[in-house]
Motif scaffolding. Sequence first.
Motif, short mmCIF file in Angstrom:
data_model
loop_
_atom_site.label_atom_id
_atom_site.label_comp_id
_atom_site.label_asym_id
_atom_site.label_seq_id
_atom_site.Cartn_x
_atom_site.Cartn_y
_atom_site.Cartn_z
N ARG A 61 -19.83 8.34 2.97
CA ARG A 61 -20.65 9.49 2.54
C ARG A 61 -20.75 10.51 3.68
N GLY A 62 -20.27 11.71 3.44
CA GLY A 62 -20.34 12.77 4.43
C GLY A 62 -19.32 12.69 5.54
N VAL A 63 -18.43 11.71 5.50
CA VAL A 63 -17.43 11.52 6.56
C VAL A 63 -16.04 11.72 5.96
N THR A 64 -15.36 12.78 6.38
CA THR A 64 -14.01 13.02 5.88
C THR A 64 -13.04 12.04 6.52
N ALA A 65 -12.01 11.69 5.76
CA ALA A 65 -11.04 10.69 6.19
C ALA A 65 -9.74 11.35 6.61
N SER A 66 -8.98 10.64 7.41
CA SER A 66 -7.56 10.92 7.57
C SER A 66 -6.80 9.93 6.69
N ASN A 67 -5.53 10.16 6.51
CA ASN A 67 -4.73 9.20 5.76
C ASN A 67 -4.73 7.83 6.44
N GLY A 68 -4.64 7.84 7.77
CA GLY A 68 -4.67 6.58 8.50
C GLY A 68 -5.97 5.83 8.30
N ASP A 69 -7.09 6.58 8.26
CA ASP A 69 -8.39 5.94 8.02
C ASP A 69 -8.41 5.20 6.69
N LEU A 70 -7.90 5.85 5.66
CA LEU A 70 -7.94 5.26 4.33
C LEU A 70 -7.03 4.03 4.24
N VAL A 71 -5.88 4.08 4.90
CA VAL A 71 -5.00 2.91 4.90
C VAL A 71 -5.63 1.78 5.70
N ILE A 90 0.85 -1.19 0.00
CA ILE A 90 0.00 0.00 0.00
C ILE A 90 0.89 1.24 0.00
N THR A 91 0.62 2.14 -0.94
CA THR A 91 1.20 3.47 -0.94
C THR A 91 0.14 4.45 -0.45
N CYS A 92 0.54 5.36 0.44
CA CYS A 92 -0.37 6.41 0.88
C CYS A 92 0.16 7.75 0.37
N ALA A 93 -0.62 8.40 -0.49
CA ALA A 93 -0.29 9.73 -1.01
C ALA A 93 -0.93 10.74 -0.07
N VAL A 94 -0.13 11.35 0.81
CA VAL A 94 -0.68 11.97 2.01
C VAL A 94 -1.26 13.36 1.81
N THR A 95 -0.85 14.11 0.76
CA THR A 95 -1.38 15.47 0.65
C THR A 95 -1.59 15.97 -0.77
N GLY A 96 -0.71 15.68 -1.71
CA GLY A 96 -0.90 16.14 -3.08
C GLY A 96 -0.67 17.63 -3.24
N SER A 97 -1.07 18.15 -4.41
CA SER A 97 -0.83 19.56 -4.73
C SER A 97 -2.10 20.30 -5.11
N GLY A 98 -3.26 19.70 -4.90
CA GLY A 98 -4.52 20.34 -5.24
C GLY A 98 -5.04 21.22 -4.12
N LEU A 99 -6.28 21.64 -4.26
CA LEU A 99 -6.91 22.56 -3.31
C LEU A 99 -7.74 21.83 -2.26
N SER A 100 -7.43 20.56 -2.04
CA SER A 100 -8.23 19.76 -1.10
C SER A 100 -8.15 20.27 0.32
N HIS A 101 -7.11 21.05 0.65
CA HIS A 101 -7.01 21.58 2.02
C HIS A 101 -8.11 22.59 2.31
N HIS A 102 -8.77 23.11 1.26
CA HIS A 102 -9.92 23.98 1.45
C HIS A 102 -11.19 23.18 1.75
N LYS A 103 -11.17 21.88 1.47
CA LYS A 103 -12.36 21.04 1.61
C LYS A 103 -12.34 20.19 2.88
N SER A 104 -11.13 19.94 3.40
CA SER A 104 -11.00 19.11 4.60
C SER A 104 -9.83 19.60 5.43
N ASP A 105 -10.08 19.79 6.73
CA ASP A 105 -8.99 20.22 7.61
C ASP A 105 -8.08 19.07 8.00
N LYS A 106 -8.36 17.88 7.48
CA LYS A 106 -7.50 16.73 7.75
C LYS A 106 -6.36 16.61 6.72
N VAL A 107 -6.41 17.42 5.67
CA VAL A 107 -5.34 17.41 4.68
C VAL A 107 -4.11 18.10 5.29
N PRO A 108 -2.98 17.42 5.39
CA PRO A 108 -1.81 18.03 6.02
C PRO A 108 -1.20 19.12 5.15
#
Length: 297
Positions: A257-267, A7-25
Amino acid sequence: MNWDAFITCAVTGSGLSHHKSDKVPVTPQQIADACVEAAKAGAAVAHVHVRDPGTGMPSRDPALYREVVARVRDSGTDVVLNLTAGMGGDIVLGSPEAPLPLNADGTDLVGATERLVHVEELLPEICTLDCGTMNFAEADYVMTNTPGMLRAMARRIQAAGVKPEIEIFDLGHLWLAKTLVDEGLIDDPVLVQLCMGIPFGAPYDMNSLSAMLNNMPEGWVYSMFSIGRMQLPYVAQAVLAGGNVRVGLEDNIWLDRGVTASNGDLVERSVTMLSAMNVSVMTPAQVREKLGLKKRW
């Protein structure tokens, strides 16, 4: 079917997802903590972008990579680090009627040496190589990776002793990857990431995925993922298709649905799914052996 998958975990990326979830590091501390969290949950590989700590926008500042890598290594957590080398190939055109001059706010186009400063300094076990040019969903943005640029980057990555993970967004990118391998610029075992469902690359449907897999050379090691709601279904799809798994907040911020994840949750969800399929989840040490990597610390 792949009965032993990593399993690879891509933890943050370069998009604007930090505006959609405060769990994005965003900060180096948060990104390093996310890598550790993912590793403890079962990820063997952490794929790392960095962001400007003040704005959350994507960055390629070597000092930020330096801090993330140092924090992960100082934590004592065993995880294979995979640093992106995809930054620095961004072109944003002016407009459909006046494409030039380029939009200075979004354009970040630099040479092969500058794109790899952090890789050659920090020597991660893996770095990415985005194997092609592509239109994304944004109206005037082009991800730009010419054959000449990729050859120059591949040579430098090879000389540094870092394993490139070839990012494949469409079938022509796989053709170009084969060319780089044939030219001796990428060593065995070849490592590929199939990036599915990203507008306007290869769709996530089975016909598109089958075309990718039918053109995959024998002996190449590959992972695959899709974005958004298709990320978790692709965990099962990946191993059924003989590959490995990628999840993480770079590509999807939702657990349910409606539940934001952390990276740990997804792994953790991925480990549960794989275990239910009787798939063994590989450790970092097993991945190093499979890919011929040497632990850097």
